[in-house]
Design an enzyme around this catalytic site. Structure first.
Site, PDB file in Angstrom:
ATOM      1  CB  THR A 159      -1.064   0.130   1.058  1.00  0.00           C
ATOM      2  OG1 THR A 159      -0.284  -0.224   2.287  1.00  0.00           O
ATOM      3  CG2 THR A 159      -2.036  -1.136   0.902  1.00  0.00           C
ATOM      4  CE  LYS A 181       0.300  -3.431   3.190  1.00  0.00           C
ATOM      5  NZ  LYS A 181      -0.136  -2.462   4.421  1.00  0.00           N
ATOM      6  CB  THR A 193       1.870  -6.896  13.131  1.00  0.00           C
ATOM      7  OG1 THR A 193       1.892  -5.369  12.993  1.00  0.00           O
ATOM      8  CG2 THR A 193       3.034  -7.434  12.643  1.00  0.00           C
ATOM      9  CD  GLU A 217       2.347   5.012   7.172  1.00  0.00           C
ATOM     10  OE1 GLU A 217       1.527   4.390   6.111  1.00  0.00           O
ATOM     11  OE2 GLU A 217       1.965   5.489   8.063  1.00  0.00           O
ATOM     12  CG  ASN A 223      -0.045   7.951   8.589  1.00  0.00           C
ATOM     13  OD1 ASN A 223      -1.182   7.076   7.984  1.00  0.00           O
ATOM     14  ND2 ASN A 223       0.907   7.620   8.833  1.00  0.00           N
ATOM     15  CB  THR A 248      -7.405  12.817  -0.040  1.00  0.00           C
ATOM     16  OG1 THR A 248      -6.228  13.203   0.908  1.00  0.00           O
ATOM     17  CG2 THR A 248      -8.596  12.892   0.983  1.00  0.00           C
TER      18      THR A 248
END
Length: 387
Positions: free
Chosen positions: A147, A169, A180, A259, A382, A387
């Site tokens: 993702t 992933k 997880t 991230e 995040n 969007t």
């Protein structure tokens, strides 16, 4: 990492494609075995677990499966009865194309919560795919389940004549609770069901369940292993060691790609009363936003580690006067640090991987956990995720 024919488990084939779920990259992966597999899986304990989790958990009750379906970029969570119906329809579509019973197929989904599958696109994209199955490309499969990952995550080991490959992933919404993120393991080793279950769950507990990026447990966490037995039996100890190595390698890849992350944090707590206590203290440290941001900025503010230990207030056996805190080989507590020591600590915290070592000195148990620092990049990613 690319696999060669000699390092790929026998008997697995795949269909990997883009169904238009979100963008132009692959978002749908089916991996099937030529024969039924001994299987096991562990899943999120989230109260908002999606149909992929509840259906797959039920399908694995007999310790058997023959295929795994992964839908990326849509979690199919919090969609009520229609979400359940959509997941069941996907399994029926795959069953019809592969000849595998729907109850022998595991399904996993990851991505945005609260959006229904584009089921018409999925129906159209799966029409006739059974004739398009090819020898599995695990590199492509690892990319197809991504993702917000920036790199694919794959690891492999050989055990005698058998091979083991793992893909994963995950870069955010990661705080383990049974399992997880999404991770799948495939092997042609022959392993009896109870042995596979014991080895798999012990491995997950000491690797993926010791990983945390941001303290948020996903609604879709799934970890599944398929063993089709085509390469014959292997020594259980060798298999367990190989699985541990593959899982550990994948955990480090996830922590590195988390991230907004710039550094891996590894926290070891030893001399604890028991493993649960060691893990709890280590998680308190690796999950602390103040520890994470100090490491991001290479700020030698070691007192934040002491703070994180101190907030484990239910662990009454811990005595602050017995605790020893180190960054690599630099002892920061209870020693008094000189300006030279602080500069050395700053250099340690500037490395790509920062190791924090805490000795509680009240027992003999130890645990190691992994995580990452916290940067502006996490907020950037995040703040715009849906969007």
């Amino acid at each position: 990492m690319s696999l060669t024919t000699s390092s790929t488990p026998q008997g697995f084939s795949a269909f990997i494609t883009n169904l238009g779920i979100r963008d132009t990259t692959d978002d749908f992966v089916v991996i099937k075995s030529a024969v039924p597999c001994v299987a096991d899986g562990v899943f999120t304990q989230s109260l908002f677990a999606g149909p992929s989790v509840t259906i797959s958990r039920d399908n694995l009750k007999d310790s058997q499966a023959q295929a795994i379906v992964v839908i990326s970029k849509n979690a199919n969570v919090a969609n009520g009865a229609v979400g359940i119906a959509d997941a069941q329809e996907v399994l029926q579509l795959v069953a019809a194309e592969t000849g595998i019973a729907a109850h022998d197929i595991v399904i996993a989904s990851t991505g945005v919560i609260g959006r229904r599958y584009p089921i018409e696109k999925i129906r159209a994209g799966l029409s006739g795919f059974g004739k398009k199955l090819t020898a599995v490309d695990f590199d492509a499969a690892a990319r197809g389940i991504m993702t917000t990952d920036t790199v694919s995550k794959l690891a492999t080991r050989q055990i005698g004549n058998a091979n083991l490959v793992g893909i994963a992933k995950g870069v955010g919404m990661i705080e383990p609770n049974m399992a997880t993120l999404l991770t799948f393991f495939f092997t042609d080793a022959a392993i009896e069901a109870n042995s596979l279950r014991s080895i798999f769950r012990s491995t997950i507990d000491k690797t993926f369940n010791c990983l945390s990026v941001d303290t948020d447990t996903s609604t879709s966490d799934s970890a599944v292993i398929l063993a089709n037995g085509l390469a014959g039996e292997v020594p259980l100890e060798d298999f367990a060691n190989a699985l541990q190595e593959v899982a550990h390698e994948l955990v480090l890849k996830i922590a590195k790609d988390a991230e907004g992350a710039t550094k891996i944090i590894e926290v070891t707590v030893d001399s604890a009363i028991n493993y649960a206590q060691a893990k709890k203290v280590a998680k308190a440290i690796v999950n602390s936003p103040l520890v994470k941001t100090a490491i991001y900025g290479a700020d030698p503010n070691w007192g934040r580690v002491a703070m994180a230990i101190g907030k484990c207030e239910t662990e009454q056996e811990i005595n602050s006067e017995k605790v020893v805190i180190r960054f690599d080989n630099v002892r920061v507590y209870p020693d008094t640090l000189s300006p030279e020591n602080l500069e050395q600590l700053r250099q340690i915290m500037s490395q790509d991987k920062v190791h924090i070592h805490v000795s509680l000195n009240i027992g003999e148990a130890a645990a190691t956990v992994w995580g990452c620092d916290l940067s502006e990049g996490y907020i950037e990613i995040n703040g715009k995720y849906s969007t």
